[in-house]
Design a protein around this motif. Structure first.
Motif, short mmCIF file in Angstrom:
data_model
loop_
_atom_site.label_atom_id
_atom_site.label_comp_id
_atom_site.label_asym_id
_atom_site.label_seq_id
_atom_site.Cartn_x
_atom_site.Cartn_y
_atom_site.Cartn_z
N LEU A 28 0.84 -1.19 0.00
CA LEU A 28 0.00 0.00 0.00
C LEU A 28 0.88 1.25 0.00
N ASN A 29 0.45 2.29 -0.71
CA ASN A 29 1.31 3.45 -0.89
C ASN A 29 1.44 4.30 0.37
N PHE A 30 2.55 5.04 0.44
CA PHE A 30 2.90 5.83 1.62
C PHE A 30 1.97 7.01 1.84
N ARG A 31 1.32 7.50 0.80
CA ARG A 31 0.48 8.69 0.93
C ARG A 31 -0.85 8.38 1.59
N ASN A 32 -1.51 7.33 1.12
CA ASN A 32 -2.80 6.96 1.69
C ASN A 32 -2.65 6.19 3.01
N HIS A 33 -1.56 5.44 3.13
CA HIS A 33 -1.39 4.57 4.29
C HIS A 33 0.04 4.69 4.82
N PRO A 34 0.39 5.82 5.42
CA PRO A 34 1.76 6.00 5.91
C PRO A 34 2.10 5.04 7.05
N GLY A 35 3.32 4.54 7.01
CA GLY A 35 3.82 3.74 8.11
C GLY A 35 3.59 2.25 8.02
N LEU A 36 3.02 1.78 6.92
CA LEU A 36 2.79 0.34 6.83
C LEU A 36 4.08 -0.39 6.45
N PHE A 37 4.17 -1.62 6.91
CA PHE A 37 5.36 -2.43 6.66
C PHE A 37 5.57 -2.71 5.18
N LEU A 38 4.51 -3.07 4.48
CA LEU A 38 4.62 -3.50 3.09
C LEU A 38 4.14 -2.38 2.17
N SER A 39 5.05 -1.84 1.33
CA SER A 39 4.68 -0.71 0.50
C SER A 39 5.12 -0.84 -0.96
N GLU A 40 6.06 -1.70 -1.27
CA GLU A 40 6.60 -1.76 -2.63
C GLU A 40 6.53 -3.17 -3.21
#
Length: 311
Positions: free
Chosen positions: A191-203
């Motif tokens: 999940l992307n950093f803008r909508n969901h900041p701080g999540l472990f899995l982003s890329e």
């Protein structure tokens, strides 16, 4: 813009069904309503969700599923399926079977948006997660689903990222042992950093690495094109690089997270690439409608028809 015959001449905005059980009501539609006259044969399995066409079909899930089938959609996804009553799940499963609609993803577990769970390595969170995976197996069987969405939760700021990754991989290996017995697959969603900041899995490369480490047919990537456009861009090369571990796609244009053609992503080219690789899975329409009401629902259908013309 050239399109196949879509709207009956002499009518105006808004649409009703043209075929199927719910379609019988179209015979009594007001004259000023537009009637969709073609059931479109899509090249890929796009999956709407409940609410996307409720201005035409009404709020009843069964009527909405009939509407989707009448418009040529061959799949459906429902993030909230696990929270629906068993009676509703069974009714929805029956109509999907009758109308040849394949069930897509539902969310398999509680997602920790603001605190670490799987990344922490704590046994209490792992046990909770695995218990919820077992619950989701029962739901998947009930609604004939093959995939379920997993989001590993928030980062643990007190742990090195390598340790967090090892913790997540261990939990996913245990979950895979449960799912392999049932021939089910969890799909990990960055999940992307803008909508969901701080999540472990982003890329997507991170998800690829984790899937390789878990090394199970029951652990694959949910490549959400909207999220990855924001997070990393370079969509087709990244899809190509991750291809062996991708089990499912989701769709949304950027900006706005609405239907294709409403933003900057060239979905016709993205769909063309996915189709060229022989993908026969599901592409979930996890987005809103850029226009409210019946006009917006027609716009969604037209956008998918146009974007699907890549052959």
């Amino acid at each position: 813009m050239e399109r196949r015959s879509f709207l009956k001449k002499g009518t105006t905005a808004a649409a009703v069904l043209s075929s199927g059980a719910f379609g019988l009501s179209a015979m009594n539609a007001k004259k000023e309503e537009t009637i969709i006259v073609d059931k479109y044969n899509y090249n890929l399995n796009y999956a709407p969700h409940l609410g996307m066409f409720q201005n035409h079909a009404g709020k009843d899930p069964i009527d909405q599923l009939n509407f989707m089938a009448d418009q040529g959609f061959t799949a459906f996804e429902d993030n909230g399926m696990k929270g629906r009553s068993i009676e509703t799940q069974e009714k929805m499963a029956k109509i999907m079977s009758n109308r040849n609609i394949e069930m897509g993803v539902f969310v398999a577990h509680k997602i920790y948006w603001k605190e670490p769970n799987l990344a922490s390595g704590k046994e209490e969170f792992r046990k909770e997660f695995l218990s919820q995976i077992e619950e989701s197996v029962a739901v998947a069987k009930r609604v004939n689903a093959k995939w379920m969405t997993v989001v590993p939760g928030h980062v643990d700021l007190r742990l090195n990222m390598a340790y967090q990754t090892a913790n997540v991989v261990d939990s996913l290996k245990y979950a895979s042992e449960i799912l392999e017995k049932e021939n089910l697959t969890m799909v990990l969603e960055p999940l992307n950093f803008r909508n969901h900041p701080g999540l472990f899995l982003s890329e997507s490369p991170q998800a690829f690495q984790i899937c390789k480490a878990v090394n199970s047919p029951s652990c694959k990537i949910l490549f959400d094109i909207y999220h990855q456009q924001i997070q990393e861009g370079n969509l087709i090369p990244n899809i190509e690089a991750c291809w062996d571990e991708i089990g499912y796609f989701q769709i949304g244009d950027n900006p706005g997270r609405n239907e294709p053609t409403s933003g900057e992503i060239n979905y016709k080219n993205v769909f063309k690439y996915i189709h060229s690789r022989g993908f026969d899975g599901i592409l979930g329409m996890e987005h809103g409608n850029s226009v409210n009401g019946k006009d917006g629902e027609i716009a969604v259908i037209k956008a998918y028809q146009e974007s699907d013309k890549f052959l």
